[in-house]
Write a protein that holds these residues in place. Structure first.
Motif, mmCIF file in Angstrom:
data_model
loop_
_atom_site.group_PDB
_atom_site.id
_atom_site.type_symbol
_atom_site.label_atom_id
_atom_site.label_comp_id
_atom_site.label_asym_id
_atom_site.label_seq_id
_atom_site.Cartn_x
_atom_site.Cartn_y
_atom_site.Cartn_z
ATOM 1 N N HIS A 131 -17.974 4.344 36.840
ATOM 2 C CA HIS A 131 -19.012 4.833 37.615
ATOM 3 C C HIS A 131 -20.399 5.013 36.457
ATOM 4 O O HIS A 131 -21.318 5.045 37.069
ATOM 5 C CB HIS A 131 -18.556 6.206 38.295
ATOM 6 C CG HIS A 131 -18.324 7.128 37.153
ATOM 7 N ND1 HIS A 131 -17.199 7.231 36.706
ATOM 8 C CD2 HIS A 131 -19.363 8.364 36.789
ATOM 9 C CE1 HIS A 131 -17.226 8.394 35.925
ATOM 10 N NE2 HIS A 131 -18.409 8.774 35.745
ATOM 11 N N ARG B 19 -30.248 -10.088 41.119
ATOM 12 C CA ARG B 19 -29.890 -9.896 42.552
ATOM 13 C C ARG B 19 -30.326 -11.103 43.361
ATOM 14 O O ARG B 19 -29.700 -11.737 44.075
ATOM 15 C CB ARG B 19 -30.070 -8.583 43.046
ATOM 16 C CG ARG B 19 -29.366 -8.142 44.444
ATOM 17 C CD ARG B 19 -29.503 -6.770 44.878
ATOM 18 N NE ARG B 19 -29.171 -5.913 43.748
ATOM 19 C CZ ARG B 19 -28.052 -5.305 43.513
ATOM 20 N NH1 ARG B 19 -26.918 -5.646 44.187
ATOM 21 N NH2 ARG B 19 -27.609 -4.407 42.695
ATOM 22 N N THR C 90 -28.302 -14.122 45.214
ATOM 23 C CA THR C 90 -28.278 -14.186 46.392
ATOM 24 C C THR C 90 -28.703 -15.668 46.934
ATOM 25 O O THR C 90 -28.066 -16.309 47.899
ATOM 26 C CB THR C 90 -29.157 -13.094 47.173
ATOM 27 O OG1 THR C 90 -28.764 -11.728 46.827
ATOM 28 C CG2 THR C 90 -29.346 -13.404 48.590
ATOM 29 N N ALA D 159 -18.851 -4.823 39.713
ATOM 30 C CA ALA D 159 -18.616 -4.080 41.037
ATOM 31 C C ALA D 159 -19.530 -2.999 40.854
ATOM 32 O O ALA D 159 -20.017 -2.307 42.009
ATOM 33 C CB ALA D 159 -17.301 -3.685 41.130
ATOM 34 N N GLY E 50 -22.455 -3.731 42.698
ATOM 35 C CA GLY E 50 -22.459 -4.355 43.909
ATOM 36 C C GLY E 50 -22.407 -6.085 43.753
ATOM 37 O O GLY E 50 -23.014 -6.483 44.864
ATOM 38 N N GLU F 97 -19.980 -8.099 43.093
ATOM 39 C CA GLU F 97 -18.525 -8.906 43.061
ATOM 40 C C GLU F 97 -18.636 -9.923 44.181
ATOM 41 O O GLU F 97 -18.000 -10.787 43.702
ATOM 42 C CB GLU F 97 -17.490 -7.931 43.100
ATOM 43 C CG GLU F 97 -17.489 -6.899 44.531
ATOM 44 C CD GLU F 97 -18.084 -5.764 44.483
ATOM 45 O OE1 GLU F 97 -17.941 -5.026 45.429
ATOM 46 O OE2 GLU F 97 -19.330 -5.857 43.638
#
Length: 229
Positions: free
Chosen positions: A81, A94, A98, A124, A127, A129
């Motif tokens: 975490h 990101r 995408t 992961a 976010g 993965e």
């Protein structure tokens, strides 16, 4: 021919905030009973290569990399975490992931010096993965030489998909560039780590980007550049 885009993780996709390095040191002392004395350069190297140096520098002769990695992974799982709490995504990542995820001509994977479980924990945490076919990646447990990781990934992709790929390697160190060139891959350097754009270019990168904040330029480099251009 589809492209296999092989992403480095650290300082290319994200910054882990020193979490993995702290876990490495803690696991080393737990497993070997030897106090940590000297930190090697981690950037761009494989965990197997780093492990060999750490054992040698600390005089460890009664431990195997496999035994160390098992405990290292356990420690990382307890603090995973912290990657998102102490680290951050690199600019533009990101958006670029995408865009490429929607391109049928591209398969994205990871080619990283990290062991597979730590690589998975890092992506992961942010976010990411779902963007990668991690099954065909190349990892720090495959070999100590990074160029072999690229070759293993390409072999795995060909075996899984039953087709040839144009390999594209993107990373922030000279090691990434050298590994790409050794496998006739397109080498994309991104100057978001400790290596300058000039040094990435001097190593032979076909394209060098300051970062990935210009998504159009990044996608163009990853999907349209030909090493024969």
């Amino acid at each position: 021919m589809r492209r296999l885009v092989m992403w480095d993780i650290d300082y290319t996709l994200l910054r882990g905030g020193g979490v993995a390095a702290a876990a490495w040191k803690a696991a080393f002392t737990e497993v070997t009973g030897v106090a940590w004395r000297d930190t090697p350069i981690f950037g761009g190297r494989t965990d197997r290569d780093i492990c060999a140096e750490v054992f040698e520098v600390h005089g460890v002769t009664d431990c195997t990399p496999e035994r160390f990695f098992a405990r290292y992974v356990e420690v990382v799982q307890t603090v995973r975490h912290q990657f998102a709490e102490q680290g951050e995504l690199m600019p533009g990542v990101r958006a670029v992931l995408t865009r490429l995820s929607g391109d049928p001509g591209v398969v994205q994977t990871l080619v990283t010096g990290n062991v597979p479980e730590v690589a998975a924990a890092k992506v992961a945490a942010f976010g990411l993965e779902g963007s990668f076919d991690a099954e065909v990646g190349g990892y720090g447990t495959d070999d100590s030489v990074r160029a072999t990781l690229v070759r293993r990934s390409l072999d795995r992709a060909r075996a899984k998909y039953g087709e040839p790929f144009q390999p594209v390697v993107i990373g922030d160190t000279v090691y990434d560039v050298i590994a790409a060139l050794a496998n006739d891959a397109v080498a994309i350097g991104v100057a978001t780590g400790a290596t300058s754009a000039d040094d990435l270019a001097a190593a032979g990168a076909h394209v060098v980007l300051p970062d990935l904040s210009d998504a159009d330029a990044a996608v163009r480099a990853l999907t349209a550049y030909s090493e024969r251009a």
